[in-house]
Design a protein around this motif. Structure first.
Motif, PDB file in Angstrom:
ATOM      1  N   SER A  25       0.863  -1.165   0.153  1.00  0.00           N
ATOM      2  CA  SER A  25       0.025  -0.054  -0.052  1.00  0.00           C
ATOM      3  C   SER A  25       0.961   1.206   0.044  1.00  0.00           C
ATOM      4  CB  SER A  25      -0.767  -0.062   1.343  1.00  0.00           C
ATOM      5  OG  SER A  25      -1.338   1.568   1.281  1.00  0.00           O
ATOM      6  N   GLU A  26       0.708   2.096  -0.929  1.00  0.00           N
ATOM      7  CA  GLU A  26       1.468   3.503  -0.952  1.00  0.00           C
ATOM      8  C   GLU A  26       0.974   4.384   0.060  1.00  0.00           C
ATOM      9  OE1 GLU A  26       4.151   4.171  -2.898  1.00  0.00           O
ATOM     10  OE2 GLU A  26       3.897   2.139  -3.882  1.00  0.00           O
ATOM     11  N   GLU A  27      -0.210   4.256   0.508  1.00  0.00           N
ATOM     12  CA  GLU A  27      -0.610   5.158   1.603  1.00  0.00           C
ATOM     13  C   GLU A  27      -0.092   4.693   2.751  1.00  0.00           C
ATOM     14  OE1 GLU A  27      -5.153   6.306   3.764  1.00  0.00           O
ATOM     15  OE2 GLU A  27      -4.865   4.460   2.618  1.00  0.00           O
ATOM     16  N   TYR A  28       0.117   3.397   2.983  1.00  0.00           N
ATOM     17  CA  TYR A  28       0.818   2.933   4.364  1.00  0.00           C
ATOM     18  C   TYR A  28       2.221   3.353   4.294  1.00  0.00           C
ATOM     19  CZ  TYR A  28       2.799  -0.126   7.833  1.00  0.00           C
ATOM     20  OH  TYR A  28       3.441  -0.566   9.061  1.00  0.00           O
ATOM     21  N   LYS A  29       2.922   3.019   3.166  1.00  0.00           N
ATOM     22  CA  LYS A  29       4.348   3.502   2.939  1.00  0.00           C
ATOM     23  C   LYS A  29       4.545   5.032   3.436  1.00  0.00           C
ATOM     24  CE  LYS A  29       5.508   0.118  -0.449  1.00  0.00           C
ATOM     25  NZ  LYS A  29       5.869  -0.020  -1.908  1.00  0.00           N
ATOM     26  N   ARG A  30       3.519   6.018   2.780  1.00  0.00           N
ATOM     27  CA  ARG A  30       3.590   7.379   3.044  1.00  0.00           C
ATOM     28  C   ARG A  30       3.583   7.565   4.709  1.00  0.00           C
ATOM     29  NH1 ARG A  30       0.516   7.520  -1.623  1.00  0.00           N
ATOM     30  NH2 ARG A  30      -1.422   7.954  -0.143  1.00  0.00           N
ATOM     31  N   ALA A  31       2.460   6.679   5.013  1.00  0.00           N
ATOM     32  CA  ALA A  31       2.347   7.335   6.717  1.00  0.00           C
ATOM     33  C   ALA A  31       3.355   6.607   7.548  1.00  0.00           C
ATOM     34  CB  ALA A  31       1.157   6.195   7.085  1.00  0.00           C
ATOM     35  N   LYS A  32       4.053   5.454   7.285  1.00  0.00           N
ATOM     36  CA  LYS A  32       5.389   4.970   7.861  1.00  0.00           C
ATOM     37  C   LYS A  32       6.422   6.160   7.565  1.00  0.00           C
ATOM     38  CE  LYS A  32       5.866   1.935  10.007  1.00  0.00           C
ATOM     39  NZ  LYS A  32       5.777   1.855  11.585  1.00  0.00           N
ATOM     40  N   GLU A  33       6.604   6.487   6.395  1.00  0.00           N
ATOM     41  CA  GLU A  33       7.493   7.594   6.189  1.00  0.00           C
ATOM     42  C   GLU A  33       7.356   8.876   7.079  1.00  0.00           C
ATOM     43  OE1 GLU A  33       8.897  10.325   2.544  1.00  0.00           O
ATOM     44  OE2 GLU A  33       8.687   8.185   1.894  1.00  0.00           O
ATOM     45  N   GLU A  34       6.136   9.276   7.085  1.00  0.00           N
ATOM     46  CA  GLU A  34       5.973  10.457   8.000  1.00  0.00           C
ATOM     47  C   GLU A  34       6.245  10.197   9.434  1.00  0.00           C
ATOM     48  OE1 GLU A  34       4.825  14.270   8.913  1.00  0.00           O
ATOM     49  OE2 GLU A  34       5.546  13.551   7.055  1.00  0.00           O
ATOM     50  N   GLU A  35       5.666   8.907   9.816  1.00  0.00           N
ATOM     51  CA  GLU A  35       5.795   8.467  11.121  1.00  0.00           C
ATOM     52  C   GLU A  35       7.284   8.374  11.646  1.00  0.00           C
ATOM     53  OE1 GLU A  35       5.868   4.198  13.138  1.00  0.00           O
ATOM     54  OE2 GLU A  35       3.906   4.509  12.336  1.00  0.00           O
ATOM     55  N   GLY A  36       8.119   8.053  10.770  1.00  0.00           N
ATOM     56  CA  GLY A  36       9.585   8.000  11.034  1.00  0.00           C
ATOM     57  C   GLY A  36      10.148   9.161  11.058  1.00  0.00           C
ATOM     58  N   LYS A  37       9.794  10.368  10.281  1.00  0.00           N
ATOM     59  CA  LYS A  37      10.222  11.954  10.361  1.00  0.00           C
ATOM     60  C   LYS A  37       9.637  12.428  11.611  1.00  0.00           C
ATOM     61  CE  LYS A  37       9.957  12.479   5.387  1.00  0.00           C
ATOM     62  NZ  LYS A  37       9.434  13.195   4.045  1.00  0.00           N
ATOM     63  N   VAL A  38       8.480  12.234  11.912  1.00  0.00           N
ATOM     64  CA  VAL A  38       7.955  12.684  13.392  1.00  0.00           C
ATOM     65  C   VAL A  38       8.887  12.140  14.553  1.00  0.00           C
ATOM     66  CG1 VAL A  38       6.092  13.012  14.926  1.00  0.00           C
ATOM     67  CG2 VAL A  38       5.820  13.500  12.257  1.00  0.00           C
ATOM     68  N   TYR A  39       9.008  10.911  14.348  1.00  0.00           N
ATOM     69  CA  TYR A  39       9.735  10.046  15.562  1.00  0.00           C
ATOM     70  C   TYR A  39      11.205  10.846  15.671  1.00  0.00           C
ATOM     71  CZ  TYR A  39      11.989   6.816  18.337  1.00  0.00           C
ATOM     72  OH  TYR A  39      12.727   6.132  19.272  1.00  0.00           O
ATOM     73  N   ASN A  40      11.937  11.093  14.583  1.00  0.00           N
ATOM     74  CA  ASN A  40      13.040  11.571  14.578  1.00  0.00           C
ATOM     75  C   ASN A  40      13.073  12.788  15.152  1.00  0.00           C
ATOM     76  OD1 ASN A  40      14.522   8.951  13.755  1.00  0.00           O
ATOM     77  ND2 ASN A  40      14.350   9.578  11.526  1.00  0.00           N
ATOM     78  N   THR A  41      12.211  13.709  14.703  1.00  0.00           N
ATOM     79  CA  THR A  41      12.218  14.893  15.348  1.00  0.00           C
ATOM     80  C   THR A  41      11.864  15.031  16.694  1.00  0.00           C
ATOM     81  OG1 THR A  41      11.482  15.540  12.969  1.00  0.00           O
ATOM     82  CG2 THR A  41      11.230  17.215  14.899  1.00  0.00           C
ATOM     83  N   LEU A  42      11.070  14.273  17.204  1.00  0.00           N
ATOM     84  CA  LEU A  42      10.907  14.117  18.567  1.00  0.00           C
ATOM     85  C   LEU A  42      12.216  13.768  19.482  1.00  0.00           C
ATOM     86  CD1 LEU A  42       8.829  14.486  21.045  1.00  0.00           C
ATOM     87  CD2 LEU A  42       8.197  11.884  20.367  1.00  0.00           C
ATOM     88  N   ILE A  43      12.883  12.728  19.045  1.00  0.00           N
ATOM     89  CA  ILE A  43      13.776  12.165  19.715  1.00  0.00           C
ATOM     90  C   ILE A  43      15.039  13.007  19.780  1.00  0.00           C
ATOM     91  CG2 ILE A  43      12.978   9.740  19.833  1.00  0.00           C
ATOM     92  CD1 ILE A  43      15.204   9.187  17.574  1.00  0.00           C
ATOM     93  N   SER A  44      15.002  13.829  18.624  1.00  0.00           N
ATOM     94  CA  SER A  44      16.417  14.834  18.478  1.00  0.00           C
ATOM     95  C   SER A  44      16.376  15.669  19.802  1.00  0.00           C
ATOM     96  CB  SER A  44      16.338  15.395  17.440  1.00  0.00           C
ATOM     97  OG  SER A  44      15.415  16.411  17.290  1.00  0.00           O
ATOM     98  N   ASP A  45      15.518  15.812  20.446  1.00  0.00           N
ATOM     99  CA  ASP A  45      15.245  16.906  21.448  1.00  0.00           C
ATOM    100  C   ASP A  45      15.658  16.151  23.111  1.00  0.00           C
ATOM    101  OD1 ASP A  45      15.452  18.871  20.111  1.00  0.00           O
ATOM    102  OD2 ASP A  45      13.209  18.884  20.003  1.00  0.00           O
ATOM    103  N   LEU A  46      15.600  14.618  23.038  1.00  0.00           N
ATOM    104  CA  LEU A  46      15.610  13.843  24.145  1.00  0.00           C
ATOM    105  C   LEU A  46      16.911  13.505  24.686  1.00  0.00           C
ATOM    106  CD1 LEU A  46      12.237  11.833  23.485  1.00  0.00           C
ATOM    107  CD2 LEU A  46      12.441  14.061  24.563  1.00  0.00           C
ATOM    108  N   ASN A  47      16.847  13.339  26.074  1.00  0.00           N
ATOM    109  CA  ASN A  47      18.291  12.665  26.148  1.00  0.00           C
ATOM    110  C   ASN A  47      18.016  11.087  26.230  1.00  0.00           C
ATOM    111  OD1 ASN A  47      16.852  11.698  28.937  1.00  0.00           O
ATOM    112  ND2 ASN A  47      17.459  13.425  29.766  1.00  0.00           N
ATOM    113  N   GLU A  48      19.069  10.150  26.599  1.00  0.00           N
ATOM    114  CA  GLU A  48      18.934   8.715  26.148  1.00  0.00           C
ATOM    115  C   GLU A  48      17.718   8.207  27.260  1.00  0.00           C
ATOM    116  OE1 GLU A  48      20.349   6.768  24.275  1.00  0.00           O
ATOM    117  OE2 GLU A  48      21.097   9.045  23.275  1.00  0.00           O
TER     118      GLU A  48
END
Length: 88
Positions: A25-48
């Motif tokens: 599913s292209e829709e699922y692939k786009r959603a997972k890609e967006e999920e990854g971007k949001v997650y990476n943005t979120l964790i960039s500001d967090l400590n371990e």
């Protein structure tokens, strides 16, 4: 007994068929890609420690969502079987 049969059927039907459909599913692939971007943005500001807590939370919520989805799928199967019985 009925529950264990339903579990086996659910597992057999969902393991490959749904997984294949979802990953195509292209829709699922786009959603997972967006999920990854949001997650990476979120964790960039967090400590371990905060990252670990977040990952633990995500793991817990993912597990409970998977249980919900399995139960909903099985209920749909039960409803479908009851419908078939009523038509016979």
């Amino acid at each position: 007994m009925e529950e264990s049969v339903l579990e086996l059927i659910t597992q057999a039907l969902t393991e490959n068929r749904i997984t294949d459909k979802v990953y195509q599913s292209e829709e699922y692939k786009r959603a997972k890609e967006e999920e990854g971007k949001v997650y990476n943005t979120l964790i960039s500001d967090l400590n371990e420690e905060q990252k670990q807590r977040l990952d633990d939370f995500i793991g817990s919520t993912t597990w409970s969502a998977a249980i919900w989805e399995r139960m909903a799928y099985q209920q749909g199967m039960r409803d479908f079987l009851e419908l078939l019985k009523s038509l016979l």
